[in-house]
Design a protein around this motif. Structure first.
Motif, PDB file in Angstrom:
ATOM      1  N   PHE A 174     -10.222  10.096   2.300  1.00  0.00           N
ATOM      2  CA  PHE A 174     -10.169   8.730   2.803  1.00  0.00           C
ATOM      3  C   PHE A 174     -11.486   8.374   3.479  1.00  0.00           C
ATOM      4  N   ASP A 188     -11.029   9.882  -4.429  1.00  0.00           N
ATOM      5  CA  ASP A 188     -11.044   8.817  -3.433  1.00  0.00           C
ATOM      6  C   ASP A 188      -9.683   8.127  -3.416  1.00  0.00           C
ATOM      7  N   TRP A 191       0.829  -1.208   0.000  1.00  0.00           N
ATOM      8  CA  TRP A 191       0.000   0.000   0.000  1.00  0.00           C
ATOM      9  C   TRP A 191       0.863   1.258   0.000  1.00  0.00           C
ATOM     10  N   ASP A 247      -8.601   5.183  -2.222  1.00  0.00           N
ATOM     11  CA  ASP A 247      -8.563   3.785  -2.646  1.00  0.00           C
ATOM     12  C   ASP A 247      -8.621   3.649  -4.158  1.00  0.00           C
ATOM     13  N   ASP A 248      -9.525   4.410  -4.780  1.00  0.00           N
ATOM     14  CA  ASP A 248      -9.637   4.357  -6.239  1.00  0.00           C
ATOM     15  C   ASP A 248      -8.370   4.870  -6.909  1.00  0.00           C
ATOM     16  N   ALA A 302      -5.360   2.278  -6.579  1.00  0.00           N
ATOM     17  CA  ALA A 302      -5.607   0.912  -7.048  1.00  0.00           C
ATOM     18  C   ALA A 302      -4.802   0.514  -8.291  1.00  0.00           C
ATOM     19  N   ARG A 360      -4.651   3.025   6.514  1.00  0.00           N
ATOM     20  CA  ARG A 360      -4.473   3.824   5.297  1.00  0.00           C
ATOM     21  C   ARG A 360      -3.609   5.058   5.573  1.00  0.00           C
TER      22      ARG A 360
END
Length: 252
Positions: free
Chosen positions: A133, A149, A43, A151-152, A155, A71
């Motif tokens: 987040f 976002d 991550w 996470d998006d 990715a 995160r």
């Protein structure tokens, strides 16, 4: 490991086995997320890839308006791996640009928690790159105009940990001018005060210890693993369930 390397690449610092979580996080609803050193490193690597594509690197400036979370750890470690200077914005303070020598200096990227945008929106500094987040009960994070976002965004990037940046011990790691070397020394001092040791599993009350030097850097500096608890009433329960060896801030 040098102080600079300890901040820019601490994801592999855990002394536990490969399959043992390095960072475990409990949400307020009790949901458990556990990441090994390799997973947290992945991550962090994705975050570094994202920031690199945004044109950020050594000398760039990030504002982090996030609570203790896995995160948040990824964002911090990813930024530090590129030599990005990070300014922490804790829940007890608002108006980060007015804190210390950050005043009036523009940021290159801002990371903010979705649940904090409502009360802090007017105080959040401007930056060309802004990532939010978390959604959950607060709503879809993509409904915040001008924010992406997290996470998006991360990715598509590979989880391969890149070669460490050439971060100098005397370079500023945080917006108040604290260097990588100083943060490393502070983290080890706190770890010593807490009697943290390699292989320890440390439960941290995330509502009480929000500064990253406490919940993230101090345990990692000695090779301990971290268990973040967001409900103080569940500290003993989670400590037992996780076979913890220490509770941060509590005498052994």
């Amino acid at each position: 490991m040098t102080d600079a390397a300890a901040l820019s690449r601490p994801a592999g610092a855990g002394a536990a086995g490969v399959a043992v979580p390095l960072l475990t996080h409990y949400d307020p609803d009790g949901r458990r997320t556990a990441l090994t050193a390799a997973e947290l490193g992945g991550w962090s690597a994705r975050t570094a890839g994202l920031l690199h594509d945004c044109g950020l690197g050594s000398g760039s400036r990030a504002a982090v308006l996030l609570p203790p979370h896995w995160r948040t750890a990824a964002a911090l470690l990813g930024a530090w791996s590129l030599g990005v200077t990070v300014s922490f914005h804790l829940s007890a303070t608002a108006g980060l640009p007015a804190v210390g020598p950050d005043a009036g200096v523009p940021f290159d990227v801002v990371f903010a928690a979705r649940e904090r945008l409502g009360s802090w929106l007017e105080d959040i500094p401007e930056a060309p790159h802004r990532f939010v987040f978390g959604g959950g009960d607060s709503g879809d994070p993509r409904d915040v105009i001008g924010w992406r976002d997290f996470d998006d965004a991360v990715a598509p990037y590979p989880a391969d940990v890149p070669a460490p940046a050439l971060v100098r011990t005397g370079s500023a790691a945080s917006g108040d001018g604290t260097t990588y070397g100083q943060w490393g020394s502070i983290a080890r001092e706190i770890a010593g005060m807490q009697d943290l040791r390699a292989g320890d599993r440390v439960v941290v009350d995330a509502t009480e210890h929000e500064h990253p030097v406490k919940w993230l850097l101090a345990p990692l500096s000695v090779g301990a693993s971290i268990i973040l608890c967001t409900d103080p009433l569940r500290l003993d329960e989670i400590s037992s369930a996780e076979s913890a060896t220490r509770v941060f801030g509590r005498a052994a």
